[in-house]
Scaffold this motif. Structure first.
Motif, mmCIF file in Angstrom:
data_model
loop_
_atom_site.group_PDB
_atom_site.id
_atom_site.type_symbol
_atom_site.label_atom_id
_atom_site.label_comp_id
_atom_site.label_asym_id
_atom_site.label_seq_id
_atom_site.Cartn_x
_atom_site.Cartn_y
_atom_site.Cartn_z
ATOM 1 N N GLY A 1 0.825 -1.214 0.000
ATOM 2 C CA GLY A 1 0.000 0.000 0.000
ATOM 3 C C GLY A 1 0.852 1.254 0.000
ATOM 4 N N ALA A 2 0.290 2.324 -0.552
ATOM 5 C CA ALA A 2 1.030 3.587 -0.633
ATOM 6 C C ALA A 2 0.127 4.757 -0.279
ATOM 7 N N GLY A 3 -0.904 4.490 0.547
ATOM 8 C CA GLY A 3 -1.801 5.558 0.992
ATOM 9 C C GLY A 3 -1.326 6.140 2.316
ATOM 10 N N GLY A 4 -2.248 6.768 3.015
ATOM 11 C CA GLY A 4 -1.914 7.455 4.268
ATOM 12 C C GLY A 4 -1.362 6.503 5.323
ATOM 13 N N ALA A 5 -1.920 5.302 5.403
ATOM 14 C CA ALA A 5 -1.477 4.359 6.434
ATOM 15 C C ALA A 5 -0.032 3.939 6.199
ATOM 16 N N ASN B 1 2.504 -1.320 -4.546
ATOM 17 C CA ASN B 1 1.136 -0.788 -4.601
ATOM 18 C C ASN B 1 0.443 -1.161 -5.901
ATOM 19 N N TYR C 1 2.774 -4.846 -7.987
ATOM 20 C CA TYR C 1 2.810 -6.258 -7.582
ATOM 21 C C TYR C 1 3.508 -7.175 -8.600
ATOM 22 N N ALA D 1 -0.564 -2.381 4.721
ATOM 23 C CA ALA D 1 -1.081 -1.047 5.026
ATOM 24 C C ALA D 1 -2.096 -0.616 3.973
ATOM 25 N N THR D 2 -2.636 -1.600 3.227
ATOM 26 C CA THR D 2 -3.703 -1.260 2.277
ATOM 27 C C THR D 2 -5.036 -1.282 3.026
ATOM 28 N N SER D 3 -6.061 -0.782 2.357
ATOM 29 C CA SER D 3 -7.396 -0.858 2.949
ATOM 30 C C SER D 3 -8.135 -2.087 2.427
ATOM 31 N N ALA D 4 -7.403 -3.008 1.756
ATOM 32 C CA ALA D 4 -8.046 -4.173 1.129
ATOM 33 C C ALA D 4 -8.841 -5.004 2.147
ATOM 34 N N PRO E 1 -4.551 -8.048 -1.567
ATOM 35 C CA PRO E 1 -3.705 -7.611 -2.685
ATOM 36 C C PRO E 1 -3.186 -8.826 -3.462
HETATM 37 P P1 ATR Z 1 -5.289 4.940 3.760
HETATM 38 O O1 ATR Z 1 -5.166 6.368 4.156
HETATM 39 O O2 ATR Z 1 -6.127 4.100 4.704
HETATM 40 O O3 ATR Z 1 -3.977 4.299 3.453
HETATM 41 P P2 ATR Z 1 -5.825 5.370 0.977
HETATM 42 O O4 ATR Z 1 -4.928 6.542 0.943
HETATM 43 O O5 ATR Z 1 -7.128 5.362 0.247
HETATM 44 O O6 ATR Z 1 -6.199 4.949 2.444
HETATM 45 O O7 ATR Z 1 -4.960 4.113 0.499
HETATM 46 C C1 ATR Z 1 -5.486 2.844 0.419
HETATM 47 C C2 ATR Z 1 -4.366 1.914 -0.055
HETATM 48 O O8 ATR Z 1 -4.879 0.583 -0.164
HETATM 49 C C3 ATR Z 1 -3.823 2.269 -1.428
HETATM 50 O O9 ATR Z 1 -2.455 1.932 -1.466
HETATM 51 C C4 ATR Z 1 -4.642 1.350 -2.337
HETATM 52 O O10 ATR Z 1 -4.035 1.109 -3.577
HETATM 53 P P3 ATR Z 1 -4.167 2.195 -4.772
HETATM 54 O O11 ATR Z 1 -3.237 3.316 -4.442
HETATM 55 O O12 ATR Z 1 -3.773 1.466 -5.996
HETATM 56 O O13 ATR Z 1 -5.623 2.626 -4.772
HETATM 57 C C5 ATR Z 1 -4.667 0.120 -1.499
HETATM 58 N N1 ATR Z 1 -5.755 -0.826 -1.803
HETATM 59 C C6 ATR Z 1 -7.073 -0.693 -1.525
HETATM 60 N N2 ATR Z 1 -7.750 -1.799 -1.913
HETATM 61 C C7 ATR Z 1 -6.837 -2.659 -2.449
HETATM 62 C C8 ATR Z 1 -6.906 -3.974 -3.003
HETATM 63 N N3 ATR Z 1 -8.056 -4.630 -3.115
HETATM 64 N N4 ATR Z 1 -5.746 -4.531 -3.459
HETATM 65 C C9 ATR Z 1 -4.576 -3.875 -3.365
HETATM 66 N N5 ATR Z 1 -4.440 -2.644 -2.826
HETATM 67 C C10 ATR Z 1 -5.556 -2.034 -2.374
#
Ligand code: ATR
Length: 283
Positions: free
Chosen positions: A135-139, A159, A183, A197-200, A207
């Motif tokens: 993951g590369a979001g806020g978390a 990511n 990936y 750290a993804t929201s998956a 992922p």
């Molecule tokens: P947060 O602040 O909780 O990290 P966010 O900024 O929306 O939330 O980031 C969510 C992260 O989960 C992102 O890295 C997202 O990937 P993308 O940048 O490609 O959107 C990742 N994510 C969410 N659902 C996913 C899934 N089903 N498989 C893989 N990565 C996922």
């Protein structure tokens, strides 16, 4: 007549702000900390509507509030609002703790140290390990700095949208050996510690992880948690990870660090983690 011994006037007030907030465990955790350490304080959950964050913080401040936790979706807004930031909050680009300090709003971020301290609870170190951050979001951003301070052999951010991973890694290059990719680019590389750290998991998703990802004796850590194992924990067990943890310990540890910033007292986290785990599983 004023009651000189009206203690209700003197109880320090704290709260967590977010949306949604009804199911937040923070009030429970901080009340348990307060009870354990003999600190007199109130801690409530405040739901804030989009566009209302600055006003809500101002109201809490003028009503004598001493500190706030900030959660989804306001951590970035909090980062912009505070008048001073700790170095780790500055790096994280997000604030999860505000300290009201004689008119100043001091912002900090305790998420990263929460993760590191929970890894320590399980006798897990980052030093010398090949670490993969999903993951590369806020978390993900919130924990990158503290992970690199732990001196991993390497840290890869992977990511779904590869550009975000590359960009995020580039912002932390000066702290250690970190790179970003998508990936498919993982190929058959192996890692000792994989942190989700993804929201998956929130959506019951996983992922797209290669089957060969885990080195011998690997640890998997999902920053999400729930009464049942997350999809990532299930995947980890199926792929013979030695340890598959969820994020409940991190939640309590980040709260403990906030509590310490506000009160100068460090609560004992182990009994609180155990209590929450028990409550979650028997709810
Ligand atoms: P947060 O602040 O909780 O990290 P966010 O900024 O929306 O939330 O980031 C969510 C992260 O989960 C992102 O890295 C997202 O990937 P993308 O940048 O490609 O959107 C990742 N994510 C969410 N659902 C996913 C899934 N089903 N498989 C893989 N990565 C996922």
């Amino acid at each position: 007549m004023t009651d000189l011994f009206d203690f209700s006037q003197r109880v320090d007030r704290y709260a967590v702000m977010g949306n949604p907030i009804a199911h937040s465990k923070s009030p429970r955790i901080h009340r348990l900390f307060a009870e354990q350490t003999g600190q007199r304080l109130e801690y409530e959950a405040i739901q804030v509507d989009a566009g209302g964050f600055t006003q809500a913080v101002g109201n809490f401040d003028s009503s004598g509030g001493k500190g706030l936790n900030i959660t989804v979706p306001f951590k970035q807004e909090a980062w912009e609002l505070v008048t001073a930031r700790s170095a780790r909050a500055e790096r994280a680009g997000a604030v999860n703790t505000i300290i009201f300090d004689a008119g100043a709003l001091r912002g900090d971020n305790t998420d990263g140290v929460g993760l590191i301290n929970d890894l320590r609870n399980h006798n897990l170190a980052v030093a010398g390990k090949r670490v993969l951050l999903l993951g590369a979001g806020g978390a993900a951003r919130g924990v990158l700095g503290p992970l690199l301070e732990g001196k991993p052999a390497e840290l890869v951010v992977v990511n779904r949208t590869p550009d975000r991973a590359v960009e995020l890694a580039a912002q932390f290059h000066d702290l250690g050996p970190v790179g970003g990719c998508g990936y498919p680019a993982l190929g058959d590389r192996q890692f000792d510690l994989v942190i989700n750290a993804t929201s998956a998991s929130l959506h019951g998703e996983l992922p797209p992880l290669p089957d060969t990802l885990l080195a011998d004796d690997a640890t998997c850590y999902d920053m999400m948690y729930g009464a049942n194992a997350t999809p990532f924990q299930d995947w980890a067990r199926q792929h013979t990870a030695t340890t598959a943890l969820d994020g409940l310990g991190m939640l309590v540890e980040q709260a403990a660090e906030s509590f310490y910033l506000w009160r100068g007292v460090r609560p004992d986290t182990a009994p609180v983690i155990a209590k929450l785990r028990h409550e979650m599983q028997t709810a």
